[in-house]
Design an enzyme around this catalytic site. Structure first.
Site, PDB file in Angstrom:
ATOM      1  N   ASN A 483      54.925  -4.614  32.832  1.00 43.20           N
ATOM      2  CA  ASN A 483      56.090  -4.030  32.158  1.00 43.20           C
ATOM      3  C   ASN A 483      57.232  -5.040  32.196  1.00 43.20           C
ATOM      4  O   ASN A 483      57.664  -5.459  33.262  1.00 43.20           O
ATOM      5  CB  ASN A 483      56.494  -2.731  32.858  1.00 43.20           C
ATOM      6  CG  ASN A 483      57.599  -2.021  32.097  1.00 43.20           C
ATOM      7  OD1 ASN A 483      58.091  -2.489  31.092  1.00 43.20           O
ATOM      8  ND2 ASN A 483      57.977  -0.861  32.611  1.00 43.20           N
ATOM      9  N   GLU A 515      53.746  -4.514  28.387  1.00 38.29           N
ATOM     10  CA  GLU A 515      54.327  -3.247  27.960  1.00 38.29           C
ATOM     11  C   GLU A 515      55.845  -3.381  27.893  1.00 38.29           C
ATOM     12  O   GLU A 515      56.489  -3.787  28.856  1.00 38.29           O
ATOM     13  CB  GLU A 515      53.930  -2.150  28.937  1.00 38.29           C
ATOM     14  CG  GLU A 515      54.339  -0.759  28.497  1.00 38.29           C
ATOM     15  CD  GLU A 515      53.805   0.294  29.439  1.00 38.29           C
ATOM     16  OE1 GLU A 515      54.515   1.289  29.648  1.00 38.29           O
ATOM     17  OE2 GLU A 515      52.699   0.103  29.971  1.00 38.29           O
ATOM     18  N   ASP A 544      56.187   1.410  25.902  1.00 35.15           N
ATOM     19  CA  ASP A 544      56.408   2.364  26.997  1.00 35.15           C
ATOM     20  C   ASP A 544      57.442   3.404  26.565  1.00 35.15           C
ATOM     21  O   ASP A 544      58.266   3.177  25.675  1.00 35.15           O
ATOM     22  CB  ASP A 544      56.894   1.611  28.225  1.00 35.15           C
ATOM     23  CG  ASP A 544      56.867   2.477  29.466  1.00 35.15           C
ATOM     24  OD1 ASP A 544      56.213   3.531  29.432  1.00 35.15           O
ATOM     25  OD2 ASP A 544      57.503   2.096  30.469  1.00 35.15           O
ATOM     26  N   GLU A 601      51.654   9.643  31.010  1.00 36.69           N
ATOM     27  CA  GLU A 601      51.940   9.393  32.427  1.00 36.69           C
ATOM     28  C   GLU A 601      52.549  10.634  33.055  1.00 36.69           C
ATOM     29  O   GLU A 601      53.061  11.523  32.364  1.00 36.69           O
ATOM     30  CB  GLU A 601      52.900   8.204  32.580  1.00 36.69           C
ATOM     31  CG  GLU A 601      54.260   8.419  31.954  1.00 36.69           C
ATOM     32  CD  GLU A 601      55.213   7.261  32.179  1.00 36.69           C
ATOM     33  OE1 GLU A 601      54.898   6.400  33.018  1.00 36.69           O
ATOM     34  OE2 GLU A 601      56.267   7.224  31.526  1.00 36.69           O
TER      35      GLU A 601
END
Length: 659
Positions: A483, A515, A544, A601
């Site tokens: 990320n 991401e 994301d 998530e």
């Protein structure tokens, strides 16, 4: 020298009337002596009358010169007139021996001789400042006496006459010497006076310059307010006084919104004009004697001292914030300029000037971090948070170098088969003093101390190490995602950093997934070129927190995004939220239409997992399946979670979260 001439005139004028009075008395005494000796005659009376007239003429001359101001404006002319008057009166005195019948200077008229000699000597002694005037008066008298004595041709008279001639020479010499001394003394006096005047003027100039320098040293040259140096001295002094008299000192710090952008777009002259306008507005609002200062840049401060200082400071802050809603005129422009305000007070929040300034700064930082255009008073928690940030920033570099900061990994699984499809790396740091440090704190600290590249590279190395171990764990095709904070694209080349790390560890870029949050995609100038470069290098790309921003479908298609990750806010309690179910269903449909894999998530309950699977979500992660764990714990978890017969399944990539 005009000053010397004026001094001579002043010396003559001083006692001039007493000199004339003395002449009147002595003239009358002479006539009285002649009368007592029965020698008064028409000749002596005429002499007396002429002498009285000359005395009157001299008195009138002095009065006329004084009335017309010639004594000061024309001293040389005045001395000439007075000298002529002295010569005339001296000549009248010199005529006395011839106005007396059978003048016997050493006989019966010896008293007249003494009077005439005394008047001549007195004139020389009295008029030392002007020799011509003294000699014009005395020399005719002395010559008259000398001639009278020698003319008798008697031994005694001749001898005294010769002595008198020597006296005349001595009088002349001494008069000239006395005048020289007088002139020298006047010149020295004038020079001393001039020097004293010069020193006085120099001292006045120095005092004026000191006053000007003091003003320059204590004032901000741009706004005219107190500068930072004077501010610090005043703050320390006010606190010292407040400590003695048990009063408060409140400190307000103001910060101007968007000032840097004004400087950048309109130029520094426009920024300076705006600062002057803000300073004028502050001065018009804070009128209770509180010190207003410019600390530098676009930061202003107000020190409020005395009774009820804290409440008065709150009132000032409220008035300034209210006034900031009104347009301000500056540089031939009109605009609304917002301000943020931090407030702290002694002794409530701090014990000295330095600590008070730090507290007000922390309050201002909190005001700027939250909604702007508001007042924030210092709170003890701000100090704790500031100290925590300081320690994190201080220890961050060493933690990166020693590996105290590292990646933990949270598995992703297929919602239907529960097989492992990828791993998300989450940054972890257990600080020896602070305990657990959250990922946002680490990311913000890295940005503050310019360690963002080193920090992300540290996590990327941990991800590469896991990628190299996955084949040993029976997951050769499972990828790990990194990320990347959107702001990092503006700080350094993320693509170059990733290339360096993957090359160092011999990892295929296709084994990593990058991401990014939607806000990075929305800024093409910031991220487009680097994302294209990473895509061409073979990295998988993911978005994301999908649904929280405003992603452009053109970007999603143009960048060939592999996965969309639905934010946990939509997933929580989805089994009981029909609205969230509809939103997720729409996002799943969008992903399917673009051939994008959907990852959810924050899955924590079997009920939520079942609903998500029914809605078409293929991959999920959350506490229901596994908590984040260090790489060393993955062996046991993988062995217990996935049967060996299924370890060959092709894995899906997941995301390394550093925020």
């Amino acid at each position: 020298m005009p000053a010397v001439l004026q001094a001579k005139v002043a010396d003559v004028a001083d006692g001039y009337h007493s000199t004339l009075a003395l002449n009147l008395i002595t003239l009358s005494v002479c006539i009285l002596i002649l009368s007592m000796q029965h020698e008064a005659s028409w000749t002596s009376l005429i002499w007396y009358g002429v002498a009285l007239v000359m005395v009157g003429v001299r008195a009138y001359s002095m009065k006329a010169l004084t009335r017309r101001g010639l004594l000061l404006s024309a001293p040389k002319f005045s001395l000439r007139i007075l000298s002529l008057g002295a010569l005339a009166l001296g000549t009248v005195w010199a005529a006395l021996p011839w106005a007396v019948t059978n003048f016997e200077p050493l006989g019966q008229h010896a008293s007249l001789l003494l009077i005439m000699g005394g008047m001549a000597a007195g004139a020389v002694i009295k008029q030392i400042g002007n020799t011509p005037l003294a000699l014009n008066y005395s020399i005719p008298i002395l010559i008259s006496l000398m001639v009278s004595l020698i003319g008798l041709w008697r031994p005694n008279e001749v001898l005294i006459g010769l002595c008198l001639s020597l006296m005349i020479l001595i009088f002349i010499r001494r008069s000239l010497w006395a005048e020289r001394m007088f002139v020298n003394s006047q010149v020295a006096r004038h020079e001393a006076t001039a020097l004293a005047d010069s020193l006085t003027r120099a001292n006045s100039d120095i005092l004026r310059q000191n006053t000007r320098l003091e003003a320059l040293a204590n004032r901000d040259t741009l706004t005219g307010l107190a500068n930072r140096v004077f501010f610090h001295g005043r703050l320390a002094g006010d606190i010292a006084r407040a400590r003695v008299v048990d009063e408060e000192v409140a400190l307000l710090i103001f910060d101007v919104e968007r000032f840097q952008s004004i400087n950048d777009t309109l130029g520094h002259s426009a920024g300076d004009a705006l600062l002057r306008a803000i300073a004028a507005r502050l001065s018009s609002i804070v009128e209770d004697g509180s010190l207003i200062a410019r600390l530098g840049g676009d930061e202003f401060a107000v020190i409020v001292s005395g009774a009820d200082a804290l409440n008065r400071a709150r009132t000032h802050a409220a008035s300034v914030l209210e006034a900031s809603r009104q347009p301000i005129q500056w540089y031939q422009r009109q605009t609304v300029v917002g301000l943020s305000v931090g407030l702290a007070a002694y002794p409530e929040h701090a014990s000295d000037a330095e600590e008070l300034l730090a507290c007000a700064d922390m309050a201002l930082y909190d005001a700027k971090r939250s909604d702007r255009r508001q007042l924030r008073e210092f709170d003890p928690d701000l100090r704790k948070n500031a100290e925590r940030r300081r320690i994190i920033e201080q220890d961050l570099e060493r933690a990166i170098q020693t590996g105290a900061i590292g990646a933990w990994f949270q598995p992703q699984v297929d919602l239907v088969t529960r097989r492992i499809t990828g791993f998300e790396a989450l940054v972890r740091w257990q600080h020896p003093q602070l305990g657990f440090v959250s990922p946002p704190e680490i990311v913000n600290a890295a940005r503050a101390v310019h360690l963002s590249e080193q920090f992300t590279a540290r996590i990327a190395r941990d991800a590469c190490l896991l990628v190299r171990r996955l084949p040993e764990l029976g997951l050769p095709d499972v990828t790990v995602a990194l990320n990347v904070s959107p702001r990092e694209f503006a700080l350094y080349s993320v693509a170059c950093m990733l290339h360096r790390v993957t090359s160092e560890h011999g990892v295929n870029p296709a084994s990593l997934e990058i991401e990014i949050t939607e806000e990075a995609i929305l800024d093409p100038a910031l991220a487009d070129a680097q994302l294209k470069q990473m895509e061409e290098a073979g990295y998988k790309l993911a978005v994301d927190d999908f649904g929280m921003g405003h992603s452009s479908l053109a970007y999603l298609i143009g960048l060939k995004i592999d996965r969309l990750k639905i934010d946990r806010s939509f997933v929580k309690d989805v089994a009981r939220s029909e609205t969230n179910q509809k939103l997720i269903s729409a996002m799943v449909s969008l992903g399917q239409s673009l051939s994008l894999e959907i990852v959810v998530e924050g899955v924590e309950t079997p009920e939520d997992a079942a609903i998500l699977a029914r809605l078409g979500c293929g991959t999920a992660q959350g506490y229901l399946f596994a908590r984040p764990m260090p790489a060393s714990a993955l062996d046991t978890w993988i062995a217990g979670h996935q049967p060996s017969a299924n370890l060959k399944r092709k894995g899906k990539s997941k995301h390394l979260s550093v925020a």
